[in-house]
Design an enzyme around this catalytic site. Structure first.
Site, PDB file in Angstrom:
ATOM      1  N   SER A 103       0.843  -1.197   0.000  1.00  0.00           N
ATOM      2  CA  SER A 103       0.000   0.000   0.000  1.00  0.00           C
ATOM      3  C   SER A 103       0.878   1.248   0.000  1.00  0.00           C
ATOM      4  O   SER A 103       0.605   2.231  -0.689  1.00  0.00           O
ATOM      5  CB  SER A 103      -0.896  -0.023   1.241  1.00  0.00           C
ATOM      6  N   GLY A 104       1.956   1.178   0.790  1.00  0.00           N
ATOM      7  CA  GLY A 104       2.901   2.299   0.812  1.00  0.00           C
ATOM      8  C   GLY A 104       3.499   2.522  -0.556  1.00  0.00           C
ATOM      9  O   GLY A 104       3.565   3.642  -1.054  1.00  0.00           O
ATOM     10  N   TRP A 142       2.272   1.734  -3.391  1.00  0.00           N
ATOM     11  CA  TRP A 142       1.246   2.236  -4.314  1.00  0.00           C
ATOM     12  C   TRP A 142       1.177   3.757  -4.274  1.00  0.00           C
ATOM     13  O   TRP A 142       0.921   4.410  -5.270  1.00  0.00           O
ATOM     14  CB  TRP A 142      -0.116   1.636  -3.949  1.00  0.00           C
ATOM     15  N   HIS A 143       1.462   4.316  -3.091  1.00  0.00           N
ATOM     16  CA  HIS A 143       1.364   5.771  -2.948  1.00  0.00           C
ATOM     17  C   HIS A 143       2.472   6.514  -3.691  1.00  0.00           C
ATOM     18  O   HIS A 143       2.303   7.682  -4.041  1.00  0.00           O
ATOM     19  CB  HIS A 143       1.384   6.166  -1.472  1.00  0.00           C
ATOM     20  N   GLY A 144       3.597   5.862  -3.881  1.00  0.00           N
ATOM     21  CA  GLY A 144       4.680   6.548  -4.599  1.00  0.00           C
ATOM     22  C   GLY A 144       5.860   5.645  -4.826  1.00  0.00           C
ATOM     23  O   GLY A 144       6.104   4.713  -4.057  1.00  0.00           O
TER      24      GLY A 144
END
Lengths: 461, 470
Positions: free
Chosen positions: B320-321, B323-325
């Protein structure tokens, strides 16, 4: 009642359509926004610019600046920011202590950050100051041969006169390394090179607390009208002490209070609020001739090259009666008070300088970094060389351009962007090189001492 | 194009709504499709074909998957469709990151590095690829039938309200709204307008105001920053992020409602959470749902023992982390949250809301946002040490008053629903359908707020000089 949502939805659409109509047709007249800003046009779309997104960016810029009722929208938000937070949304206007307004470049100068507009290198800036002072000394000597006196009037900057109210650096600056300041460097250089100058700025600093009127206004960027009156009265005495050509005497009337006039509140106007804040009343004094003006031929001619501080002088002094003529070349660009010219570039510079009795370079402390706006080097070249000499240098540069395809393309692109011919763009480029760095093309100007060469007009004078 | 731009607010939106309302119901999806393509192509003309190409390919792959009789083929086509979407995401979003790290490793080993022309990131790719994946997997699982019309599917993926920044809408949530003829209701349209204006105000009047100053503060000398300034800066960034993202979600939900769609909520007062577990039920809700349904549960969820549960949790948050950048700080941020989730499971925290834990949870979140914000890892570490240095030497409130005021207002609104009347106010503002007469003052206030927001957008970019200087 059940029709209310429908009516409101239709009303919402109508409002949006009204905004679009306002942008296209200006159906409701709005109070114009104050200040100098570039008005962008809606660009014409082309396949290339649509495909690379550049047209979209330009269209957004246009809409941001021109959408319907933008004047009202800006004033509303600005009033909110000012009334609640005492803040200016205009980055050019900074709010200091006790409601004092400052133009940004004065704050930059105060915090020793003005250098970064020109260079990252302090040595480069100091070299620039030295170069200009040295050129000015040579120009002074050359003009003196022709009976023309050139001098510099260093005018006050608000940060110099009211340093205690200057906005703090932490809010606006990234804590850059301090750079050299023109207001500190130039007086020392002028002394070294023997350039005539009067430091009105220092005089104001010394007398600030001794005079009963404000030297600079709370809500304006310039010296106050009354301060400009007393200052120019002294400048004229200085002029005559170094130049000799006599100016009719003037009397300055008793100071009186009056509501703030232009441009004593120009920064407040620039906030573009719904209601411009009323500053305190300011002092004014009327100027009159102390003697008959006499025949204009007996009066000196003066050329003023400088910033906007001269406007206060022009509002208060009867320049037509004091001088044979007074040409005001605003930043050595737009020309005022001469119906025959509207730009400094239109003058025959050598002839105009030889005809004048005085040339005043009039710059406030924050604008001193651009002393002369290239007037000094232009004047040096024009007084020492004829047009054919300059043309020979242009021709040589043109040959260099022809031999360098990248440079040639650059000039062609510039010409296309500006809608001018290649030759016009080439000439502009050549003149820029020649007049910003004349020593590279006329080695005699680089040598120490006064150049011996004079243009033929000078020799005939 | 962004929602908070003049071109969108003053031209695109009104002209689109006019066209949309005038279009007969059965053609409205076409109008929405055309507008969405224009919306995307306006800002990213290079990538519209990538977006359309991947969407069309996905549609036909899912159709073929649904028609396949054998499970093996279904699985294969499902895998292919998911891989295609993920492949697109990996290439455009992570290729530069992967090459940079590979080159760092090659360089460290003394080997020749790769030459690589940087790939540009298509806007919204993180969202539309995930949305495509939900459709593929839900169809595979039999949760929904595949769409019959290609145009309807393209509308579902690229409709402009949620294309750029979510919410990530599962097809099942709006299936009936896309394929059926949507009946437009004037009161729904107005409610959507109010929600849109609230979202715009959150972004323009709070998030952007805070952002202008906090960017300057965090770009300054972190090593000598005092503790007070550091805490104010990270609190400011926390508010900026929340109001920007939730504001955008509000605008998307409002726009959808104007068109007859009901998108899922994406935020539910996340800073009132009493645990990180609760935080992720309230923050970016649709992303959390995606991760749960399409990653956590397929990995085994909590059905394979405690150890595996903790590993699954941590893995989901790591990804998820990412995915953010495409940067290590995002991975660390994800792992940071994953750790707290595991710890909370171990300690049994998060099952019930405990008001005493709201503040500690907020502090943990703040520190997490520091990792999220400061990409340079040494600078990030320096900032965190300044947070806990308790060195207040040189602390002074030197930033513009509007910045502090915006932070205060943001904090007040962020924690308002801890109070009963705050919750009632929120329900009234967001979730109540007004009676006809009540619309009038609300509409007036919304129009004024909208005009004010436009003023903010224009004024902050308008800085005339006294004179032109040459």
């Amino acid at each position: 009642m059940h029709k209310v949502p429908k009516i409101l939805c239709l009303a919402t659409m109508a409002l949006f359509l009204l905004v679009m109509l306002q942008e296209r047709r200006q159906i409701i007249s709005m109070r114009e926004l104050k200040g100098a800003y570039t008005v962008t046009d809606l660009p014409k779309p082309a396949f290339r610019t649509l495909a690379d997104g550049s047209w979209q960016r330009e269209a957004e810029k246009y809409l941001r600046a021109n959408h319907g009722f933008h004047e009202a929208a800006i004033r509303l938000y600005n009033q909110y920011a000012w009334s609640l937070f005492h803040q200016s949304t205009n980055v050019q206007v900074m709010v200091g202590g006790d409601g004092y307004l400052y133009e940004r470049y004065f704050v930059e100068d105060f915090h020793e950050s003005r250098m970064y507009k020109y260079t990252e290198s302090p040595e480069e800036l100091l070299a620039k100051f030295d170069r200009e002072a040295s050129r000015l000394a040579k120009l002074q000597a050359i003009l003196a041969e022709a009976g023309t006196t050139i001098f510099v009037a260093i005018l006050p900057g608000k940060d110099q006169i009211y340093p205690e109210y200057v906005p703090r650096p932490d809010s606006y600056f990234k804590g850059r390394t301090p750079g050299p300041r023109a207001i500190e460097a130039y007086p020392a250089l002028f002394d070294r090179y023997g350039v005539h100058y009067t430091n009105v700025c220092q005089w104001f600093v010394n007398t600030r607390d001794a005079v009963p009127y404000p030297l600079m206004t709370k809500q304006g960027t310039h010296w106050s009208n009354i301060a400009s009156v007393y200052a120019f009265d002294s400048v004229m005495r200085f002029m005559q002490s170094v130049g000799g050509a006599r100016i009719p005497a003037v009397t300055v009337g008793k100071p009186y209070n009056a509501d703030t006039r232009e441009p004593d509140n120009d920064l407040a106007e620039l906030l573009n609020l719904i209601r411009t804040p009323r500053g305190p009343q300011n002092q004014y004094a009327d100027v009159a001739l102390a003697e008959p003006a006499g025949d204009s031929a007996s009066r000196p001619g003066i050329i003023v090259i400088g910033d906007s501080f001269f406007w206060n002088i022009s509002y208060n002094f009867p320049l037509d009666s004091l001088f044979r003529y007074c040409y005001y070349w605003f930043y050595n660009n737009t020309a005022y008070f001469d119906p025959q010219h509207d730009n400094a570039s239109q003058y025959d510079l050598a002839a105009t300088l030889l005809d004048a009795d005085y040339v005043m370079l009039s710059y406030c402390s924050g604008q001193l970094y651009d002393l002369g706006n290239e007037f000094i080097s232009q004047a040096l070249v024009r007084l020492c060389y004829d047009e054919c000499d300059i043309q020979a240098v242009r021709d040589s540069l043109a040959r260099n351009v022809d031999a360098d395809p990248a440079w040639r393309q650059q000039i062609a692109d510039k010409a296309a962007d500006q809608g001018i011919t290649f030759d016009q763009a080439l000439r502009t480029d050549c003149d820029y090189l020649i007049f910003t760095n004349p020593e590279s093309y006329f080695p005699e100007l680089a040598a120490d001492g006064i150049p011996a060469r004079r243009c033929s007009l000078f020799l005939k004078h | 194009m962004v929602f908070s731009s003049h071109i969108f607010l003053l031209y695109f939106l009104p002209l689109f709504l006019l066209a949309y309302f005038l279009t007969p119901a059965k053609w409205r999806n076409i109008t929405l499709l055309a507008a969405s393509m224009l919306f995307y192509a306006w800002g990213a003309p290079d990538f519209i074909l990538v977006l359309l190409g991947s969407t069309v390919a996905n549609f036909y792959l899912v159709k073929a998957m649904h028609r396949a009789r054998r499970l093996r083929w279904k699985r294969l086509l499902c895998g292919l469709a998911v891989a295609a979407s993920l492949g697109l995401l990996v290439y455009f979003k992570y290729a530069n990151f992967l090459v940079e790290n590979a080159n760092a490793l090659l360089g460290a080993l003394g080997l020749e590095t790769m030459t690589w022309a940087k790939v540009l990131l298509p806007i919204g790719i993180s969202f539309f690829t995930f949305q495509s994946i939900t459709y593929v997997i839900d169809t595979y699982r039999g949760i929904n039938e595949p769409m019959r019309r290609l145009t309807d599917y393209i509308v579902y993926i690229i409709m402009f309200p949620q294309l750029i920044a979510g919410p990530i809408v599962r097809y099942t949530d709006i299936a009936g709204q896309i394929t059926a003829e949507r009946r437009l209701r004037w009161d729904e349209c107005l409610q959507g307008f109010y929600r849109f204006v609230i979202g715009l105000s959150k972004k323009v009047l709070i998030a952007d105001v805070i952002g202008r100053t906090v960017d300057t503060v965090l770009a300054g000398d972190i090593a000598s920053m005092d503790c007070g300034t550091a805490w104010i800066a990270i609190t400011a960034y926390t508010m900026q992020l929340y109001f920007d993202f939730s504001g955008y979600s509000d605008m998307a939900i409002g726009l959808g409602r104007m068109m007859g769609f009901r998108f899922p909520e994406n935020f539910n007062n996340p800073y009132t959470s009493a645990s990180i577990t609760e935080f992720w039920r309230r923050w970016h809700i649709t992303l959390g749902a995606f991760m749960r349904n399409y990653l956590y549960i397929p990995l085994g969820g909590n059905r394979k023992g405690s150890g595996r549960t903790y590993l699954n949790l941590w893995t989901v948050f790591l990804l998820s982390g990412l995915w953010h950048g495409a940067s290590w700080n995002f991975v660390i941020w994800g792992a940071y949250h994953g750790c707290f989730l595991v710890v909370e499971r171990l300690l049994g925290i998060g099952k019930k809301h405990n008001g005493w834990l709201v503040l500690p949870t907020f502090v943990i979140t703040l520190v997490g946002w520091a990792i999220f914000r400061i990409e340079d890892l040494p600078a990030c570490w320096r900032f965190i040490t300044r947070l806990f240095s308790f060195d207040f030497n040189g602390f002074a409130l030197t930033q513009p008053a509007q910045y502090y005021a915006a932070i205060a207002v943001a904090l007040a609104f962020s924690f308002l629903t801890l109070l009963p009347w705050g919750k009632r106010l929120e329900r009234k503002a967001f979730y109540t359908n007004y009676r006809p007469a009540a619309h009038i003052p609300v509409w007036l206030a919304s129009c004024l707020l909208l005009f004010f927001c436009i003023g903010a957008l224009t004024a902050t970019d308008f800085s005339p000089f006294i004179y032109f200087r040459f």
